[in-house]
Enzyme design. Sequence first.
Site, PDB file in Angstrom:
ATOM      1  N   GLU A   1       1.366  -1.243   8.330  1.00 20.77           N
ATOM      2  CA  GLU A   1       0.569  -0.110   8.815  1.00 20.77           C
ATOM      3  C   GLU A   1       0.507   0.041  10.352  1.00 20.77           C
ATOM      4  O   GLU A   1       0.910   1.049  10.906  1.00 20.77           O
ATOM      5  CB  GLU A   1      -0.856  -0.255   8.254  1.00 20.77           C
TER       6      GLU A   1
ATOM      7  N   GLY B   1      -7.575  20.451  19.185  1.00 16.51           N
ATOM      8  CA  GLY B   1      -7.154  21.848  19.100  1.00 16.51           C
ATOM      9  C   GLY B   1      -7.693  22.689  20.252  1.00 16.51           C
ATOM     10  O   GLY B   1      -8.110  22.163  21.284  1.00 16.51           O
ATOM     11  N   GLY B   2      -7.714  23.979  20.046  1.00 18.12           N
ATOM     12  CA  GLY B   2      -8.112  24.890  21.106  1.00 18.12           C
ATOM     13  C   GLY B   2      -9.620  25.073  21.245  1.00 18.12           C
ATOM     14  O   GLY B   2     -10.085  25.731  22.178  1.00 18.12           O
TER      15      GLY B   2
ATOM     16  N   ASP C   1       0.634   3.752   6.019  1.00 19.41           N
ATOM     17  CA  ASP C   1       0.887   3.387   4.624  1.00 19.41           C
ATOM     18  C   ASP C   1       0.587   4.557   3.686  1.00 19.41           C
ATOM     19  O   ASP C   1       1.482   5.129   3.075  1.00 19.41           O
ATOM     20  CB  ASP C   1       0.006   2.190   4.235  1.00 19.41           C
TER      21      ASP C   1
ATOM     22  N   LYS D   1      10.978  -5.114   9.181  1.00 16.81           N
ATOM     23  CA  LYS D   1       9.863  -5.049   8.229  1.00 16.81           C
ATOM     24  C   LYS D   1       8.693  -4.414   8.970  1.00 16.81           C
ATOM     25  O   LYS D   1       8.478  -4.692  10.151  1.00 16.81           O
ATOM     26  CB  LYS D   1       9.466  -6.449   7.773  1.00 16.81           C
ATOM     27  N   VAL D   2       7.944  -3.608   8.276  1.00 21.10           N
ATOM     28  CA  VAL D   2       6.884  -2.859   8.963  1.00 21.10           C
ATOM     29  C   VAL D   2       5.613  -2.807   8.136  1.00 21.10           C
ATOM     30  O   VAL D   2       5.664  -2.600   6.921  1.00 21.10           O
ATOM     31  CB  VAL D   2       7.378  -1.417   9.277  1.00 21.10           C
TER      32      VAL D   2
ATOM     33  N   GLN E   1       0.773  -1.244   0.000  1.00 21.25           N
ATOM     34  CA  GLN E   1       0.000   0.000   0.000  1.00 21.25           C
ATOM     35  C   GLN E   1       0.805   1.295   0.000  1.00 21.25           C
ATOM     36  O   GLN E   1       0.471   2.242  -0.715  1.00 21.25           O
ATOM     37  CB  GLN E   1      -0.952   0.014   1.214  1.00 21.25           C
TER      38      GLN E   1
HETATM   39  N1  COA Z   1      11.911 -10.072  -9.097  1.00 24.55           N
HETATM   40  C1  COA Z   1      12.595 -10.838  -8.252  1.00 24.55           C
HETATM   41  N2  COA Z   1      12.551 -10.688  -6.895  1.00 24.55           N
HETATM   42  C2  COA Z   1      11.738  -9.730  -6.433  1.00 24.55           C
HETATM   43  C3  COA Z   1      10.963  -8.889  -7.267  1.00 24.55           C
HETATM   44  C4  COA Z   1      11.088  -9.096  -8.677  1.00 24.55           C
HETATM   45  N3  COA Z   1      10.414  -8.356  -9.529  1.00 24.55           N
HETATM   46  N4  COA Z   1      10.264  -8.048  -6.498  1.00 24.55           N
HETATM   47  C5  COA Z   1      10.570  -8.346  -5.229  1.00 24.55           C
HETATM   48  N5  COA Z   1      11.453  -9.354  -5.180  1.00 24.55           N
HETATM   49  C6  COA Z   1      12.055  -9.962  -3.994  1.00 24.55           C
HETATM   50  C7  COA Z   1      12.859  -8.991  -3.177  1.00 24.55           C
HETATM   51  O1  COA Z   1      14.087  -8.768  -3.777  1.00 24.55           O
HETATM   52  C8  COA Z   1      12.955  -9.752  -1.860  1.00 24.55           C
HETATM   53  O2  COA Z   1      13.951 -10.717  -1.948  1.00 24.55           O
HETATM   54  P1  COA Z   1      15.121 -10.910  -0.833  1.00 24.55           P
HETATM   55  O3  COA Z   1      14.450 -11.009   0.474  1.00 24.55           O
HETATM   56  O4  COA Z   1      15.777 -12.172  -1.274  1.00 24.55           O
HETATM   57  O5  COA Z   1      16.012  -9.741  -0.906  1.00 24.55           O
HETATM   58  C9  COA Z   1      11.630 -10.481  -1.802  1.00 24.55           C
HETATM   59  O6  COA Z   1      11.049 -10.366  -3.111  1.00 24.55           O
HETATM   60  C10 COA Z   1      10.624  -9.997  -0.804  1.00 24.55           C
HETATM   61  O7  COA Z   1      10.602  -8.593  -0.698  1.00 24.55           O
HETATM   62  P2  COA Z   1      10.169  -7.913   0.680  1.00 24.55           P
HETATM   63  O8  COA Z   1      10.120  -6.454   0.509  1.00 24.55           O
HETATM   64  O9  COA Z   1      11.035  -8.449   1.770  1.00 24.55           O
HETATM   65  O10 COA Z   1       8.666  -8.466   0.823  1.00 24.55           O
HETATM   66  P3  COA Z   1       7.942  -9.091   2.099  1.00 24.55           P
HETATM   67  O11 COA Z   1       6.613  -9.519   1.600  1.00 24.55           O
HETATM   68  O12 COA Z   1       8.741 -10.102   2.802  1.00 24.55           O
HETATM   69  O13 COA Z   1       7.772  -7.842   3.097  1.00 24.55           O
HETATM   70  C11 COA Z   1       7.008  -5.646   3.701  1.00 24.55           C
HETATM   71  C12 COA Z   1       6.764  -6.910   2.877  1.00 24.55           C
HETATM   72  C13 COA Z   1       5.960  -4.623   3.327  1.00 24.55           C
HETATM   73  C14 COA Z   1       6.917  -5.970   5.195  1.00 24.55           C
HETATM   74  C15 COA Z   1       8.438  -5.103   3.382  1.00 24.55           C
HETATM   75  O14 COA Z   1       8.555  -4.947   1.997  1.00 24.55           O
HETATM   76  C16 COA Z   1       8.750  -3.797   4.082  1.00 24.55           C
HETATM   77  O15 COA Z   1       9.027  -3.729   5.279  1.00 24.55           O
HETATM   78  N6  COA Z   1       8.731  -2.693   3.307  1.00 24.55           N
HETATM   79  C17 COA Z   1       9.089  -1.387   3.787  1.00 24.55           C
HETATM   80  C18 COA Z   1       8.002  -0.778   4.634  1.00 24.55           C
HETATM   81  C19 COA Z   1       6.671  -0.704   3.928  1.00 24.55           C
HETATM   82  O16 COA Z   1       6.521  -0.129   2.885  1.00 24.55           O
HETATM   83  N7  COA Z   1       5.685  -1.282   4.608  1.00 24.55           N
HETATM   84  C20 COA Z   1       4.298  -1.077   4.266  1.00 24.55           C
HETATM   85  C21 COA Z   1       3.830  -1.865   3.161  1.00 24.55           C
HETATM   86  S1  COA Z   1       2.189  -1.338   2.829  1.00 24.55           S
END
Ligand code: COA
Length: 424
Positions: A138, A246-247, A167, A135-136, A16
């Site tokens: 909302e 607020g106030g 988000d 990792k985070v 998101q």
């Molecule tokens: N081709 C190949 N690999 C891809 C890819 C693509 N097109 N797109 C993504 N990937 C891979 C990434 O490189 C990653 O691989 P790695 O762990 O080996 O480096 C993997 O997919 C997973 O990516 P990740 O971002 O870790 O996804 P997740 O589902 O595990 O985590 C979140 C999701 C949202 C928790 C995390 O992305 C995050 O903390 N993001 C930052 C904060 C954020 O925006 N949070 C709110 C989201 S609404």
Amino acid sequence: MKALEGIKVLDFTHVQSGPTCTQLLAWFGADVIKVERPGVGDATRKQLVDVPNADSLYFTMLNHNKRSIELDSKNETGKEVLTRLIGECDVLVENFAPGALDRMGFSWENIQKINPRLIMASIKGFGPGKYQDCKVYENVAQCAGGSASTTGFLDGPPLVTGAQIGDSGTGLHLCLGIVTALFQREKTGRGQKVSCAMQDSVLNLARVKMRDQQRLKAGPLTEYSQYGQGIPFGEATPRAGNDSGGGQPGSILKCKGWETDPNAYTYFIIQAAVWEKVCDVIGKPEWKTEKGYAKPPERLDKLTEIFATIEEWTKTKTKFEVMDICNPLDIPVGPILSMKEISEDEGLFATGTMVRVDHPERGEYLSVGCPVKLSDSPADVKRSPLLGEHTTEILSDVLGYTGDDLARVIASGAVGKIKTAPAE
Ligand code: COA
């Protein structure tokens, strides 16, 4: 012509926060190219599915006006394509987990070498420091950004809010950063890195609660209803229920029908300037002059009693009648509108704040349109792309792959199965 026409955005976002930002850029006229993992795509495509075999509303409502290319960024040919996309684009937006882009081989240092004009914009949960690798999602951000500790009722647990301030709130902040960096690039010719942490964005939106944290040193927060209730303040900004931030004191009050309708409520603000009108409306004209009620500071220890009295009046009216009576008198009130009521409000469709969108897999659905209206760059909401819908057109039109070269990329497996455009 659209405001950001000519700007190409490499959209490496998912879920998101990032998609909110790139959707705004697309609505402002940028060409947003969403890079998705072959055969999988943004995880939200298949989350909270309501129509079988169709992209979910979670995905469609956050990815309007974009193009989608399937691309495996860990495959050698995929990296070649990604490198060329970085070379062609003005902005790269990503919200992977910390370190993911580096692990793909696309650190900020490498990206600058490929395209020094590129603006790279990132969302992470936390900024540099002890939580930088987390990792985070909302609600984690709402909690870590101070919002949850200040939301809810004094005698209840911390509460998260339904508005996605972690988000979508961070996506908005990032969008501002990107446009500002584009503006600076006009003068310097250089790109730069734009970073937003979700904790920081939530804290920015909860700024007034940090104001109150510091005011506590000077004594009790007299505009909080707990002051009038004689409940002592602790060391931290407390949860304030529905007290105004607020106030001008305010509260949520029951309206006619509240016994059966969970949204038969109104927000009611007793702005000092209209106090006399409030007194007349609720049938308490004596409060206009009575000591203890006539002046704003005198009323602060009686807010609970005052709002209970106003509520006796609001309970005799619907939330819309309260609005109709109070608005002409400049008394600020707001009906508690349900999502159902909003989804049926033709006035919001007329302004483009709500839109009806057609989709080849799911038919017509409702969405929230662009909340920012530019008079010279109106946003036309177009449906979200199917996974990989624009892979060939991006490879050929944007990157110039043709003939054998295009066939080589497709055969490498880096860009998934090539699809034909659906019949609209
Ligand atoms: N081709 C190949 N690999 C891809 C890819 C693509 N097109 N797109 C993504 N990937 C891979 C990434 O490189 C990653 O691989 P790695 O762990 O080996 O480096 C993997 O997919 C997973 O990516 P990740 O971002 O870790 O996804 P997740 O589902 O595990 O985590 C979140 C999701 C949202 C928790 C995390 O992305 C995050 O903390 N993001 C930052 C904060 C954020 O925006 N949070 C709110 C989201 S609404």
